[in-house]
Design an enzyme around this catalytic site. Structure first.
Site: not given
Length: 255
Positions: A64, A91, A152, A156, A185
């Site tokens: 984790d 990533n 989110y 970022k 994507v």
């Protein structure tokens, strides 16, 4: 810069973009340490890559990334073989079923910093050489068009800030710090982010062709293959129809 024989550590490696980057790195001749939560998927991918590339050292650590003790122990053991980490690719995607805000922040922000800190302090800073490639998102720079994206988006944006600040703090070393920013994507991750609403997701990609994971992996390899004196500090990789985060040319495929 040749990747052959280098040791690359990749987080979020068990699926999608991470898996595709792992395959590209192995094809380029890099030894790999793959990190993710899913041990079953990591084991399957590692065995597959090792079969295809028997001359490489390919291993995994199921951890984790939001837990620094797990991260540091995994990285400490990974530098024993095949040696120091030359390339770190962050990533840090949360598990697709996690909706809890604290877990998302822990993965995307804390996890990114934990892995970077550990890699830097397990040889990279001592050698003053290496590459850190953070896979962020175009949403780190522009407000996303969907509801429910605030967490989110802020994650970022934090990754962008960390990447740019870290680059400055590593003055006096030969460590590159790079940001790769994917646009739309075609992965399960995007469909999950729009609230598990298939109709909304289908309408979002209607009229143009989204990228696939291999497109992002190709971009990562392009950045990593530059000579030592060249840094592509940031690269946006989006579908040609994606003019900005909120503007799409939905007639793109009809011409």
């Amino acid at each position: 810069m040749s990747l052959r024989g280098q040791h690359a550590l990749l987080t979020g490696a068990s699926m999608g973009i991470g898996e595709s980057i792992a395959r590209q790195l192995a094809q380029a001749g890099a030894n790999l340490t793959l990190i993710s939560r899913s041990e079953d998927k990591l084991a399957t991918l590692t065995n597959n890559l090792q079969t295809q590339h028997p001359n490489l050292i390919i291993k995994y650590r199921a951890v984790d990334v939001g837990n620094f003790e797990q991260v540091d122990a995994a990285i400490e053991s990974s530098v024993q073989e095949p040696g120091n980490i030359d390339i770190l690719i962050n990533n840090p995607l949360p598990h697709l079923k996690i909706a809890d805000i604290q877990t998302m922040v822990s993965t995307n922000v804390n996890g990114l910093m934990y892995v970077t800190y550990s890699v830097l302090n397990h040889g990279m800073m001592e050698r003053k050489a290496g590459t850190i490639l953070n896979v962020t998102s175009v949403t780190g720079l522009e407000v996303p068009p969907f509801p429910g994206e605030a967490v989110y988006h802020s994650n970022k944006a934090a990754q962008e800030a960390f990447t740019n600040s870290l680059r400055n703090e590593l003055v006096g070393t030969n460590i590159k710090v790079l940001a790769l920013r994917p646009g739309v994507v075609a992965t399960n991750f995007h469909s999950q982010r729009v609230g598990h609403d298939k109709e909304l997701y289908d309408s979002f990609i209607e009229g143009y062709e989204p990228l696939v994971a291999k497109d992002i992996a190709d971009a990562a390899l392009y950045m990593l293959n530059q000579p030592a004196n060249v840094s592509i500090k940031a690269l946006d990789v989006v579908p040609s129809a994606q003019r900005s985060l909120n503007v799409f040319d939905r007639e793109w495929n009809k011409r």
